[in-house]
Design a protein around this motif. Structure first.
Motif, short mmCIF file in Angstrom:
data_model
loop_
_atom_site.label_atom_id
_atom_site.label_comp_id
_atom_site.label_asym_id
_atom_site.label_seq_id
_atom_site.Cartn_x
_atom_site.Cartn_y
_atom_site.Cartn_z
N ASN A 1 0.75 -1.17 0.00
CA ASN A 1 0.07 0.11 -0.08
C ASN A 1 0.79 1.33 -0.03
N GLY A 2 2.14 1.04 -0.21
CA GLY A 2 3.06 2.34 -0.16
C GLY A 2 3.27 2.83 1.11
N VAL A 3 2.87 2.23 2.21
CA VAL A 3 3.40 2.56 3.44
C VAL A 3 4.98 2.74 3.83
N ASN A 4 5.34 4.00 4.25
CA ASN A 4 7.00 3.86 4.76
C ASN A 4 7.10 3.95 5.95
N ASN A 5 7.74 3.07 6.61
CA ASN A 5 7.99 2.91 8.07
C ASN A 5 8.98 3.59 8.31
N ILE A 6 8.88 4.51 9.46
CA ILE A 6 9.72 5.58 9.93
C ILE A 6 10.36 5.07 10.94
N SER A 7 11.94 5.33 10.78
CA SER A 7 12.93 4.96 11.73
C SER A 7 12.74 5.88 12.93
N ILE A 8 13.53 5.83 14.20
CA ILE A 8 13.73 6.57 15.17
C ILE A 8 14.43 7.93 14.92
N TYR A 9 15.27 7.74 13.99
CA TYR A 9 16.17 8.74 13.45
C TYR A 9 15.57 9.86 12.87
N GLU A 10 14.43 9.42 12.02
CA GLU A 10 13.64 9.95 10.93
C GLU A 10 12.74 10.85 11.95
N ALA A 11 12.01 10.06 13.00
CA ALA A 11 11.07 10.52 13.88
C ALA A 11 11.45 11.71 14.61
N TRP A 12 12.87 11.63 14.86
CA TRP A 12 13.57 12.82 15.67
C TRP A 12 13.93 13.84 14.93
N ASN A 13 14.30 13.84 13.47
CA ASN A 13 14.80 14.96 12.78
C ASN A 13 13.96 15.12 11.75
N ASN A 14 12.98 14.59 11.08
CA ASN A 14 12.56 15.28 9.74
C ASN A 14 11.62 16.20 10.01
N LYS A 15 11.85 17.29 9.24
CA LYS A 15 10.98 18.67 9.69
C LYS A 15 9.51 18.53 9.16
N SER A 16 9.25 17.29 8.18
CA SER A 16 7.80 17.15 8.06
C SER A 16 7.86 15.62 7.46
N PHE A 17 6.37 15.07 7.66
CA PHE A 17 6.07 13.73 7.22
C PHE A 17 5.17 13.56 6.05
N THR A 18 4.65 12.38 5.71
CA THR A 18 3.58 12.34 4.77
C THR A 18 2.43 11.47 5.21
N PRO A 19 1.37 11.69 4.87
CA PRO A 19 0.21 10.62 5.37
C PRO A 19 0.42 9.28 5.20
#
Length: 446
Positions: free
Chosen positions: A286-304
């Protein structure tokens, strides 16, 4: 059939005898043994327990422990937060579920202290009741599997609709129920002279805890078993190497279960600086992207389309809590009890998360306390936790130690005390174990 009748008759007479010595014995026993049932049942039994405590107070057989006071002070601080809450209606609406912080300690101050034998019997009957719940859920899962052929019915919890998958209903919550079972397991596991039923019940509870698939509880559970084997059992100084090998073999078999292995795999393969989560085949169709701890802590924005595994989501929650500390005047008093929801929804929009993440609380009791009750609410929680673990360690009561460690760990991953059933479980065991063990320590000191 006659043997079963005679056994139950003996048990009932034993309970009646204990209740003659303390009229709150049966109400408390029923209350603590029916925690997994509907909250309406718990509320009625809590009312009966309070009524018997008032009768005990009239008879002037009170028992007072200063270590119950922090629970009452904590509740009063929750109530005071109404006056500065940013959502006073939500605060007022949710206050009743925290009443056990006030009512149960007051009841324990009114009733005679449970004797050592009564405490032992309460824990035993509680453990037997947990075995009955486990048997029910496993039999239910077997029946549902025979109909649906869906292996998911043996694991974790499902949605609120009981016709959907999951070993236990979502309203009961697999993580919370796992905590209940850990206490029951150790009541059988630490017995010196075990019979065949003790081994059977311990094994059944062990299996159910694993099937419930709570990563945090499973890890703490294994650590507690090792602690007891190596430091508290009579064979602690013998065969240590063999025991270590056996435990790791068992743990390896545990995580080899497909459903449980997948839950661990999502966490550990996505928790690196460079995310490996795309290699985990979970919902990738379904095109779901699993977020890592690093991404959760650093990404400025995410996607649905971004999915947060449990640990990554908790890292994100810590991150936005630190944002709140910088952006909002919450250090001293917090947003107010249960008043942070709107702020979490604002962060959901700010970071472009999938709709629904903002409706989830902090999933960390320590952070939840700080965000909604400020530094004072946070310190009060630490005082309660510190008292609990200190008395547990000094008493060397392993059930108390297990309870204290499970709560410390669970508070790191769940806002456990912001759930009515969670409050009741914690306060009942806190009062039962600390009044018993502190009294024993005090007598030894004297």
């Amino acid at each position: 059939m006659n043997n079963i009748y005679n056994f139950l008759n003996t048990v009932w007479k034993e309970i009646q005898l204990e209740n003659k010595q303390n009229i709150s014995f049966i109400p408390f026993l029923l209350l603590i043994s029916t925690l997994p049932l509907a909250m309406g049942v718990n509320n009625v039994l809590l009312g009966i327990f309070l009524l018997t405590s008032i009768l005990s107070f009239v008879r002037k057989k009170q028992y007072f422990s200063i270590f119950l006071l922090p629970l009452i002070v904590f509740f009063l601080w929750i109530c005071l937060s109404y006056f500065w809450s940013i959502d006073s209606d939500k605060t007022l609406l949710n206050l009743p579920k925290e009443l056990p912080f006030l009512l149960v300690p007051l009841a324990f101050m009114c009733i005679p202290k449970f004797t050592k034998e009564q405490n032992s019997k309460i824990l035993s009957f509680y453990s037997y009741s947990m075995v009955i719940y486990v048997l029910y859920f496993i039999i239910r899962a077997i029946v549902r599997y025979s109909i649906s052929k869906n292996i998911d019915v043996f694991f974790y919890h499902g949605p609120d609709n009981l016709t959907d998958t999951g070993l236990v209903p979502r309203l009961l919550n697999a993580i919370h129920f796992s905590a209940y079972l850990v206490i029951a397991f150790f009541n059988f596991f630490i017995k010196i002279n075990k019979n065949k039923l003790d081994y059977l019940f311990a094994a059944l509870l062990f299996i159910c805890i694993i099937l419930l698939s709570s990563k945090n509880i499973i890890l703490i559970f294994i650590i507690l078993i090792l602690m007891h084997i190596f430091f508290y059992s009579k064979v602690a100084n013998r065969l240590r190497l063999r025991n270590i090998i056996l435990v790791f073999i068992v743990f390896g078999l545990i995580i080899s279960f497909k459903n449980i292995k997948e839950r661990f795999l999502i966490e550990f393969t996505s928790n690196t600086k460079k995310s490996m989560s795309h290699n985990v085949n979970v919902n990738t169709a379904n095109g779901v992207n699993n977020i890592s701890i690093y991404e959760a802590w650093n990404n400025k924005s995410f996607t649905p389309n971004d999915f947060f595994p449990g640990t990554a989501f908790r890292a994100y929650q810590v991150r936005i809590f630190l944002d709140f500390l910088k952006e909002e005047p919450i250090f001293l008093k917090g947003f107010g009890f249960e008043a942070s929801r709107e702020k979490l929804l604002e962060k959901e929009k700010q970071y472009n998360l999938y709709p629904g993440y903002g409706n989830l609380n902090f999933h960390n009791q320590y952070i939840q306390n700080f965000a909604e009750l400020g530094i004072i609410g946070f310190i009060l929680l630490l005082v309660i936790v510190a008292i609990n673990i200190k008395i547990a360690l000094r008493s060397k009561d392993f059930i108390h130690i297990a309870f204290a460690i499970v709560m410390i760990s669970l508070f790191l991953t769940e806002s456990f005390l912001w759930r009515q059933r969670g409050v009741l479980f914690f306060v009942l065991f806190y009062c039962l174990l600390n009044t018993k063990n502190y009294a024993l320590i005090y007598k030894k000191v004297r």
